[in-house]
Design an enzyme around this catalytic site. Sequence first.
Site, short mmCIF file in Angstrom:
data_model
loop_
_atom_site.label_atom_id
_atom_site.label_comp_id
_atom_site.label_asym_id
_atom_site.label_seq_id
_atom_site.Cartn_x
_atom_site.Cartn_y
_atom_site.Cartn_z
N VAL A 11 -1.40 42.75 5.96
CA VAL A 11 0.02 42.41 6.02
C VAL A 11 0.87 43.66 6.20
O VAL A 11 1.79 43.70 7.02
CB VAL A 11 0.45 41.63 4.76
CG1 VAL A 11 1.96 41.40 4.74
CG2 VAL A 11 -0.29 40.31 4.66
N CYS A 271 -2.28 -1.53 3.24
CA CYS A 271 -3.15 -0.76 4.13
C CYS A 271 -3.79 0.46 3.50
O CYS A 271 -5.02 0.58 3.46
CB CYS A 271 -2.37 -0.34 5.38
SG CYS A 271 -1.84 -1.72 6.41
N LYS A 274 -6.50 -0.03 0.40
CA LYS A 274 -7.75 -0.72 0.75
C LYS A 274 -8.57 0.08 1.75
O LYS A 274 -9.81 0.11 1.67
CB LYS A 274 -7.47 -2.12 1.29
CG LYS A 274 -6.97 -2.22 2.71
CD LYS A 274 -6.81 -3.65 3.17
CE LYS A 274 -6.35 -3.73 4.62
NZ LYS A 274 -7.34 -3.16 5.56
N LYS A 329 8.03 -0.59 -0.31
CA LYS A 329 8.91 -0.05 0.71
C LYS A 329 10.14 -0.94 0.80
O LYS A 329 10.04 -2.17 0.76
CB LYS A 329 8.20 0.02 2.06
CG LYS A 329 8.99 0.71 3.15
CD LYS A 329 8.18 0.87 4.43
CE LYS A 329 7.09 1.91 4.28
NZ LYS A 329 6.44 2.20 5.59
#
Length: 424
Positions: A11, A271, A274, A329
Amino acid sequence: MKVVIFGLGYVGCTAAACIASEGHQVVGVDVSEAKVADIQAGVCPIEEPGLGDLIAQARKDGLLSAQQSVGDSLNDADLAIVCVGTPSGSDGAHDMRYIFGVTNDIAKALASGAERKSPLTIAYRSTMRSGTIDKLILPILRAQLGDKTEALAELVYNPEFLRESSAIKDYREPPKIVVGTHDGQANATMDALHSNIDAPVFNVAYPVAEMCKFVDNSWHAVKVGFANEIGRIAAQQNIDPQAVHQIFAADTKLNLSAYYTRPGGPFGGSCLPKDVRALQYISAELGANTPLLDSVMRTNAAHKHFQYEQVSALLPEKATVLIAGLAFKALTDDLRESPNVDLARKLLENGHTVHIYDPAVSADHLVGQNLGYAYTNLPSLRSLLVDADTANTTHYDLAVKTNRTFDQLSLSDAAITIDLDSMR
């Protein structure tokens, strides 16, 4: 400007060469005799494309030199940049001995040096945990400088985002510039240093800047680990991992984007849970050994409990709580594995009165798995749901925002509001 760089490793060398190439006077300080000798000879002590040419040119132009100790180099310096290593200690924490040593050397040089018309900006680029500037570095300076600390030194945390083999390009064309200061305001010296660089600048408080590098590097590590776990699952089914990746990477709207990376609520719905479980099962069946993937459901469960504890800590016994947004949601009625259902259940189990406002959810319209999940976890769902008028006019000990459903309300009397959607 005159810039003194402490630490001539990867660096430090990159910074020294690039800063000198912009016409600034640069002095490198490193305890290694070999590194100093290389720089003085116009030779780069590390292997990095293009860096040797920049160092040779900087030496030829008289803009770069190196030495093994501070000496009087800080007397007329505008900026000191600390790039020493913070390697892993035996317990995994950073070993801060080099930071301590360099900071102490800088403090001694300032204490015994010439009077300054303005404070020396001292910018730390070494990766350090949040709180290091305030709890380690500033006390070291104050021990040496006392009441003169603020007059002699102005501390900055300025993390670097360099990749090996493209360091020069990354220095000149960074994705961002982060400057941490005591008040989160801009530092004039750092503005001048970065004046030739076109990148978004984030002026923030020390702790935010200090955490940024950890977040970036850990995310990069997660991406590599995830990609390789998916690769193993694919390869063990004779599926081309690169073809899978090509399709994955083509989605820059969701997959390679800022989506799903903002701290907030846990995931839920029909979704993600699972499919993660199914892929975990496939991995186990194949013997692919995917610990990162296997931890996804556990970390989600941990976050659900974390949010419950956040809420619970704000409540008196037998409190009245409003949850605005029950579905996972907003604007949907999908309650399957919604973390907000879990929150409501835990609050009820602990003796609190719960009202739920979610106009998209109707107890009469739930069907199939959605119906089963809702009433398995909240058998009293019908009595928990309230309309906007009730929510707006009832006194609550706490109002909980889980998603933007909350924005539909105009609460007249809520003692406290907590925003789980943004973790604030």
